[in-house]
Design a protein around this motif. Sequence first.
Motif, mmCIF file in Angstrom:
data_model
loop_
_atom_site.group_PDB
_atom_site.id
_atom_site.type_symbol
_atom_site.label_atom_id
_atom_site.label_comp_id
_atom_site.label_asym_id
_atom_site.label_seq_id
_atom_site.Cartn_x
_atom_site.Cartn_y
_atom_site.Cartn_z
ATOM 1 N N PHE A 20 -3.289 1.192 -9.985
ATOM 2 C CA PHE A 20 -2.866 0.819 -8.639
ATOM 3 C C PHE A 20 -2.886 2.016 -7.695
ATOM 4 O O PHE A 20 -3.366 1.926 -6.563
ATOM 5 N N ALA A 21 -2.353 3.143 -8.152
ATOM 6 C CA ALA A 21 -2.300 4.331 -7.301
ATOM 7 C C ALA A 21 -3.702 4.808 -6.937
ATOM 8 O O ALA A 21 -3.932 5.299 -5.821
ATOM 9 N N ALA A 22 -4.653 4.644 -7.851
ATOM 10 C CA ALA A 22 -6.023 5.077 -7.582
ATOM 11 C C ALA A 22 -6.652 4.239 -6.481
ATOM 12 O O ALA A 22 -7.441 4.740 -5.661
ATOM 13 N N GLU A 23 -6.323 2.942 -6.447
ATOM 14 C CA GLU A 23 -6.855 2.064 -5.399
ATOM 15 C C GLU A 23 -6.385 2.541 -4.020
ATOM 16 O O GLU A 23 -7.158 2.604 -3.059
ATOM 17 N N VAL A 24 -5.099 2.883 -3.917
ATOM 18 C CA VAL A 24 -4.550 3.338 -2.648
ATOM 19 C C VAL A 24 -5.103 4.711 -2.285
ATOM 20 O O VAL A 24 -5.377 4.992 -1.117
ATOM 21 N N LEU A 67 0.814 -1.222 0.000
ATOM 22 C CA LEU A 67 0.000 0.000 0.000
ATOM 23 C C LEU A 67 0.840 1.260 0.000
ATOM 24 O O LEU A 67 0.533 2.223 -0.716
ATOM 25 N N HIS A 68 1.888 1.275 0.804
ATOM 26 C CA HIS A 68 2.651 2.510 0.998
ATOM 27 C C HIS A 68 3.733 2.717 -0.059
ATOM 28 O O HIS A 68 4.058 3.863 -0.382
ATOM 29 N N LEU A 69 4.279 1.631 -0.598
ATOM 30 C CA LEU A 69 5.395 1.754 -1.527
ATOM 31 C C LEU A 69 5.061 1.256 -2.933
ATOM 32 O O LEU A 69 5.147 2.001 -3.901
ATOM 33 N N GLN A 70 4.694 -0.023 -3.034
ATOM 34 C CA GLN A 70 4.556 -0.641 -4.351
ATOM 35 C C GLN A 70 3.445 -0.022 -5.196
ATOM 36 O O GLN A 70 3.652 0.359 -6.341
ATOM 37 N N ALA A 71 2.247 0.067 -4.627
ATOM 38 C CA ALA A 71 1.100 0.521 -5.416
ATOM 39 C C ALA A 71 1.252 1.955 -5.891
ATOM 40 O O ALA A 71 0.753 2.326 -6.958
ATOM 41 N N ARG A 72 1.953 2.764 -5.123
ATOM 42 C CA ARG A 72 2.066 4.182 -5.462
ATOM 43 C C ARG A 72 3.118 4.469 -6.526
ATOM 44 O O ARG A 72 3.179 5.578 -7.046
ATOM 45 N N THR A 73 3.948 3.484 -6.807
ATOM 46 C CA THR A 73 5.054 3.736 -7.738
ATOM 47 C C THR A 73 4.887 3.046 -9.090
ATOM 48 O O THR A 73 5.783 3.113 -9.913
ATOM 49 N N MET A 113 -8.407 4.361 -0.625
ATOM 50 C CA MET A 113 -8.266 3.924 0.768
ATOM 51 C C MET A 113 -7.852 5.087 1.647
ATOM 52 O O MET A 113 -8.389 5.298 2.730
ATOM 53 N N ARG A 114 -6.890 5.863 1.165
ATOM 54 C CA ARG A 114 -6.374 6.978 1.956
ATOM 55 C C ARG A 114 -7.464 8.014 2.205
ATOM 56 O O ARG A 114 -7.573 8.576 3.301
ATOM 57 N N GLU A 115 -8.273 8.290 1.196
ATOM 58 C CA GLU A 115 -9.360 9.244 1.359
ATOM 59 C C GLU A 115 -10.346 8.785 2.428
ATOM 60 O O GLU A 115 -10.871 9.599 3.198
#
Length: 233
Positions: free
Chosen positions: A122-126, A111-117, A129-131
């Motif tokens: 993938f970044a939209a999924e995280v 969640l914190h590293l892989q999906a955002r990069t 969650m963050r929102e």
Amino acid sequence: MGSVKTKRMPRAVREQQMLDAAVKTFGQRGYMAASMDEIAELAGVSKPLVYLYLNSKESLFSACIRREAATLVEAVRSGVRPGTSADRRLWEGLQAFFTHTARNPDGWAILHLQARTHGEPFAAEVAAMREEIVAFVTRLIAVAARDGGTPCSNGAESLGDHGDPALPEHEVAGLAEALVGAAESLAAWANVTPGVSARQAAATLMNFAWAGLGDLMEGRPWSPPPPQAEAPR
């Protein structure tokens, strides 16, 4: 080499088994380095079965993100007991967050590293969650401010939309964003720093955040100094 033998089990159970293996592999090796072969081997199934259940590596990774995001949000929500004091609710939320990320370091790495990069989706999924977590923390802070009653400069209490004492909406939103961002960074640090427990990480952030929130709720905000006049050229 013989094929991997699998016992018959319900599809949902088998799928979770594959997701467990995928989370561990993606979390420890990274999305690009992870292979479907090693995920299948770790799950104890054949690679064709992984593709049959989860279609592709991209779909498998997205499924991991959704599952880990959902379990993290649920852990934070369920960790906060209604009816307790404002500081207790915030403490419980932080402790639930750090406990979950410490117990699930591979999921947190996704969640914190892989999906955002690795770009969309993938970044939209995280981000979704963050929102959700930010919205939950926003409500915690808003309730804390309402319960605390923030005096205005004229001695009266500032009132929210329903006549309750409250901080300005933009102030609450900014505090929630800052608190979630700090928690994310602190969790990543705590997970790779020996001797730092989830409780210690939660206490560190609580001490950092609550002192400031307490001052705000009691009408003692910090104010920046006035801008200095530009020196003549």
